[in-house]
Scaffold this active site. Structure first.
Site, PDB file in Angstrom:
ATOM      1  CD  GLU A  74       9.698 -27.762 -25.359  1.00  0.00           C
ATOM      2  OE1 GLU A  74       9.557 -26.791 -24.584  1.00  0.00           O
ATOM      3  OE2 GLU A  74       9.268 -28.903 -25.105  1.00  0.00           O
ATOM      4  CG  HIS A  93      14.935 -29.850 -26.894  1.00  0.00           C
ATOM      5  ND1 HIS A  93      15.052 -30.715 -25.823  1.00  0.00           N
ATOM      6  CD2 HIS A  93      13.712 -30.074 -27.415  1.00  0.00           C
ATOM      7  CE1 HIS A  93      13.933 -31.418 -25.709  1.00  0.00           C
ATOM      8  NE2 HIS A  93      13.096 -31.051 -26.671  1.00  0.00           N
ATOM      9  CG  HIS A  95      12.927 -35.710 -28.304  1.00  0.00           C
ATOM     10  ND1 HIS A  95      11.644 -35.697 -28.825  1.00  0.00           N
ATOM     11  CD2 HIS A  95      13.045 -34.551 -27.607  1.00  0.00           C
ATOM     12  CE1 HIS A  95      11.021 -34.584 -28.454  1.00  0.00           C
ATOM     13  NE2 HIS A  95      11.856 -33.862 -27.722  1.00  0.00           N
ATOM     14  CE1 TYR A 114      38.604 -37.441 -20.378  1.00  0.00           C
ATOM     15  CE2 TYR A 114      38.635 -39.844 -20.296  1.00  0.00           C
ATOM     16  CZ  TYR A 114      38.890 -38.656 -20.962  1.00  0.00           C
ATOM     17  OH  TYR A 114      39.422 -38.690 -22.222  1.00  0.00           O
ATOM     18  CG  HIS A 156      10.816 -33.529 -23.330  1.00  0.00           C
ATOM     19  ND1 HIS A 156      10.141 -32.342 -23.143  1.00  0.00           N
ATOM     20  CD2 HIS A 156      11.235 -33.514 -24.618  1.00  0.00           C
ATOM     21  CE1 HIS A 156      10.139 -31.660 -24.267  1.00  0.00           C
ATOM     22  NE2 HIS A 156      10.809 -32.344 -25.177  1.00  0.00           N
ATOM     23  CE1 TYR A 209      38.473 -32.587 -25.588  1.00  0.00           C
ATOM     24  CE2 TYR A 209      36.112 -32.217 -25.382  1.00  0.00           C
ATOM     25  CZ  TYR A 209      37.179 -33.007 -25.783  1.00  0.00           C
ATOM     26  OH  TYR A 209      36.925 -34.209 -26.381  1.00  0.00           O
TER      27      TYR A 209
HETATM   28 ZN   LIG Z   1      11.317 -31.915 -27.117  1.00  0.00          ZN
END
Ligand SMILES: [Zn+2]
Length: 217
Positions: A74, A93, A95, A114, A156, A209
């Site tokens: 990726e 990234h 899963h 919120y 994904h 924050y």
């Molecule tokens: Zn992935």
């Protein structure tokens, strides 16, 4: 070079933390940090418990890389987000189960809490499905991240960004928590959705924050 070594070690630690927190399993998921003109990105197919700082791949803006291991499949998503969004310094990234379950349903996450203000607006978009590692998936992710800090990828997983790695990790955890809460609420009754102007107010309150300022209620 000392800075580079520190960044590599921070990426290894974050990869292991994603597994420890239940956000990733096996060799899924990948992490990048902006470095110099390019980025440092996790390699392809190495489980975090076997990952070492020397295995993190240094990549240029043009996608060229050198090193003993191939970059994550990726890498395009990481390279393209860091190229298009100068305010972003790190991309995580993963899963994670609850967020990925909503992504499997192709569903945006509405303002059910919120804390969605951390996403930068009143929704977390789900990018349409495209094959992993493709330019199509990268383009879909960038579109879903418009005016947002995180998104889902259909069938994904998730993408969370931050000014730095701590920020991106923090958001990855908060996004999964939001999805977990939403999934539980859906089993009780139809969730109440907060109005857009309330989320706009919270986005303003949340500026700054992060992991070192966790005093928001
Ligand atoms: Zn992935």
């Amino acid at each position: 070079m000392a800075d580079e070594q520190r960044e590599r070690e921070a990426i290894v630690a974050a990869s292991r933390r994603l597994v420890a927190l239940g956000l990733n399993r096996g060799a899924s998921g990948n992490i990048s940090v902006r470095f110099g003109d390019g980025l440092l990105v996790t390699p392809s197919g190495v489980p975090p418990d076997r990952l070492e700082a020397g295995a993190i791949v240094a990549m240029g803006r043009d996608g060229t890389w050198s090193g003993p291991l191939k970059p994550s499949s990726e890498w395009r998503i990481h390279r393209d987000i860091l190229g298009a969004r100068p305010e972003i310094g790190a991309v995580v990234h993963a899963h994670p189960p609850y967020a990925t379950a909503f992504a499997i349903c192709g569903q945006d996450i509405p303002a059910v809490h919120y804390m969605i203000a951390l996403a930068g607006g009143p929704s977390v978009r789900c990018a349409p499905y495209a094959t992993f590692g493709t330019a199509e998936l990268s383009a879909a992710a960038l579109a879903a991240l418009e005016a947002r800090t995180c998104c889902l990828l259909a069938n994904h997983g998730t993408i969370a960004t931050g000014q730095n790695l701590d920020g991106a990790m923090h958001l990855a955890v908060e996004l999964e928590e939001l999805c977990r809460q939403y999934a539980i609420a859906l089993t009780i009754r139809t969730p109440n959705i907060l109005p857009d102007d309330e989320i706009t107010r919270n986005v303003a309150l949340f500026r700054g924050y992060g992991p070192r300022s966790t005093d928001a209620g």
